[in-house]
Every structure is written in C-alpha cells, then in structure tokens.
Design a protein around this motif. Structure first.
Motif, PDB file in Angstrom:
ATOM      1  N   VAL B 216     -28.481 -24.314  -0.716  1.00 10.75           N
ATOM      2  CA  VAL B 216     -28.307 -25.703  -1.129  1.00 10.75           C
ATOM      3  C   VAL B 216     -29.236 -26.035  -2.301  1.00 10.75           C
ATOM      4  N   ALA B 217     -30.324 -25.276  -2.438  1.00 10.26           N
ATOM      5  CA  ALA B 217     -31.270 -25.526  -3.538  1.00 10.26           C
ATOM      6  C   ALA B 217     -30.615 -25.281  -4.895  1.00 10.26           C
ATOM      7  N   GLU B 220     -28.469 -28.300  -5.583  1.00  7.67           N
ATOM      8  CA  GLU B 220     -29.304 -29.453  -5.929  1.00  7.67           C
ATOM      9  C   GLU B 220     -29.838 -29.363  -7.346  1.00  7.67           C
ATOM     10  N   GLU B 223     -27.168 -30.442  -9.658  1.00  7.79           N
ATOM     11  CA  GLU B 223     -27.048 -31.900  -9.628  1.00  7.79           C
ATOM     12  C   GLU B 223     -28.114 -32.569 -10.474  1.00  7.79           C
ATOM     13  N   LYS B 224     -29.333 -32.027 -10.411  1.00 10.93           N
ATOM     14  CA  LYS B 224     -30.454 -32.644 -11.117  1.00 10.93           C
ATOM     15  C   LYS B 224     -30.606 -32.087 -12.521  1.00 10.93           C
TER      16      LYS B 224
END
Lengths: 103, 254
Positions: B216-217, B220, B223-224
């Motif tokens: 999931v990192a 993320e 996303e960022k």
C-alpha cells in the motif's frame, strides 16, 4: 449511441468498456465493441478468453494482407474479422502492433 | 547497465523504475533516468517535484543542407554527455533525469525535434560512464519502434493479471530483434500470493528476476506524487526493488 472510453494506462478503460458493452447488449442494443488499443486486451474483459483474444487478427492487418481491390464496408469488416462475445456483443480489433519497425 | 522498464499501463513501471534509479545511485553509480512517455510520470517517483523537463530547443539544430543523417540533432559541439551535464534535471542521490517531452496538444513540432536529440543522446552516451534506466510508455506502441534500442536488458513489469500477462507475451515477442540483441526478463509487481511468480513464469515464458509484493506504501506514494524510497523507505516493495538492484549489479548485466 457511440461511446469512446479514454484515460491513463491501468485506470480501467478496458474493464469499463467491456461492462458498458455487455450491459447495453443485455438491454437489447446491438453492440459492436471496437478495440482501438495497439495492445488490444478488450477480449479478455468481454469474456472471450485468452486464446481468442490473442488469435483475433486486427482488421488493418487482415486488409493489408488481403489484397482487396475495394475496402469492404463496416458491416462486412465486422462480420469477417470480428469475434462473438457473450450477450451478443460483436468484438473487433482495429489495429495491433505486431512488428517492430524503425521509427 | 542499460535497461528499460516496459509493461502494460498501470503495472507500476514508474514507481519501480524511480526506486531502482535511486537505489542504484546510492551504490555510487552514475545514473541517467529517462522518461520517454509523452504523458510522463517518472519524475515524481524519483523524488522530483517537476513534471516537465524536456531538452530545450537551443540544444537542437537542423541538419545542414547536403549532410547525411537524421533531420535534427544535438547542436554542433554539444556531446551527449554535455547535454546531460547541462540539461538533465538532478534528482535526490544525484540521479540525472531527462525527459523526452510532454505532449501539450499543440502541433507537436517541439516534440518532433526533441525526439531526434533525445534518441541521439541514448545512442551516444558513453556506456562505461553512465547507467541508463528507462521508463517507457505503457503498452506495445512505443518501446520497440526505436525507443528501446539503447537497452541491453528489457525488464517487463508484470502484474499477475490476465491482461498484464498477455501484454508481457506480446512485448517479449516485440523485443526480439536480431539487430539489437538483448536479454528479456520479467519483474513481477503487486505479487499477493506465493504462486504469483510461478503463474507469471508459466504464462509469459519469461524468467522472473524479481518480485515486488503488493504494498500500500507504493500506492500512497503515487497518490502523494512522491518517491516511494523517500516516503516508505523500509517498505517491503522498496526493499524488493533494492534487492533487484543488488542482484543485477552483482550479475553485471550491462
């Protein structure tokens, strides 16, 4: 109705297209699903399977090899080079990249 | 080493390529990271905040009348190494970053000129000095129409999904080229189950040299708009890419 689905790679264009096509067909519409991607995977999402998706020749390729004097019409192209998917959707591949060539 | 990441759109090429570049640079190797996608995405995964770093027009000149060769080229006196020194962006860990250019929906004249210079740099950059790591556009359209010619190693990023594996089979066929002998292998991304590597090997016919777990990192970081190696340095996915770097450096595949 003529719908085109676009977006970034991996965002779900193919999956969305397939669900829209099959849903419209289930509502009674005559649906042609055109795979316009040079890496055509729509057959997988429509449910025709891995083998048929890879086997399906693109219409451009078929025409290039066919030596036709006159380009057939759309109905003829879809009938000759398409493949039947579930719910009566007719699938055709527009163009596939098969040979690397100097660019 | 001179390598290129290819694969279906959305499989995670940029996240893996960006992390790979940073990890390779940390080992002390000079790294040129290249993004040849007209819808570029590698910069963020390297830890840069820019999204547009094309070669400026001043670096490119028309071929003089009467001379042989491509229509446009690096301006006289500017070597490939000079062009990197002067025009490539500098990412963290000293990774140099060059982008083909961003599609702006205009006439495309700028991109048309820059592609000649971009590809000239890849051909002429001294192999003994630079590692080149490329993030190529998703799908089968671009990689083997000249853009991947610089690469000696083709890493096909594969998710254990039918579409991604079918794309990998196509890419592995397209990558076979007698004029440009190169090794073609797979890297599994988003591996969730123990059997995923075996599935990819069986259904692509490719040797799997690395497996990056679903993490999931990584998502993320996307996303960022940040580099996974900065945002999630200890994550399983980043560690897997670091292992791949170590393995490939040790094998000295170049």
């Amino acid at each position: 109705m003529r719908v085109a689905v676009v977006g970034k790679g991996g965002s779900g264009k193919t999956t969305t297209s397939a669900i829209v096509a099959r849903t419209m067909a289930r509502h009674g519409a005559t649906v042609v699903a055109l795979d316009c991607d040079s890496n055509p995977n729509l057959g997988l999402s429509l449910g025709v399977g891995d083998f048929e998706t890879e086997r399906l020749e693109s219409m451009r390729e078929s025409l290039d090899e066919g030596g036709e004097e006159h380009a057939p019409g759309w109905d003829d192209l879809i009938a000759r080079f398409g493949s039947d998917a579930p719910d009566g959707v007719r699938l055709a591949v527009v163009s596939r990249i098969d040979n690397p060539s100097p660019g | 080493m001179r390598l290129a990441f290819v694969g279906k759109g959305g499989v995670g090429k940029s996240a893996i390529a960006g992390t790979f570049c940073r990890a390779l640079a940390r080992q002390g190797h000079p790294v040129l990271a290249i993004d040849s996608d007209p819808l570029p995405g590698l910069a963020f995964s390297l830890g840069l905040t820019i999204s547009d770093a094309p070669l400026p027009d001043e670096a490119i000149e028309d071929k003089p009348e009467g001379e042989e060769g491509p229509r446009y080229r690096l301006r006289a006196g500017l070597t490939a190494a000079d062009a990197i020194d002067q025009y490539a962006a500098t990412a963290p860990d000293g990774v140099r970053f060059l982008q083909f250019g961003k599609h702006r929906g205009s006439t495309g004249r700028g991109l048309f000129r820059s592609q000649f210079a971009f590809r000239q740099i890849l051909r002429e950059l001294p192999e003994d000095r630079w590692n080149i790591v490329g993030d190529l556009p998703g799908g089968t359209r671009q990689p083997f129409t000249g853009w991947g010619d610089y690469a000696r190693l083709i890493l096909i990023v594969v998710e254990p999904t039918a579409k991604s594996m079918l794309t990998a089979r196509r890419l592995s066929r397209l990558a076979l080229d007698e004029e440009h002998p190169r090794q073609i292998v797979a890297v599994v991304n988003k591996a969730r189950e123990a059997g995923d590597v075996k599935t990819v090997e069986e259904r692509t016919g490719l040797e799997v040299v690395g497996a990056v777990p679903w993490d999931v990192a990584f998502a993320e970081a996307e996303e960022k708009m940040a580099a996974p190696i900065d945002l999630a340095p200890g994550s399983a996915a980043v560690k897997a890419v670091e292992s791949l770097v170590e393995q490939l450096s040790a094998e000295r595949i170049s």
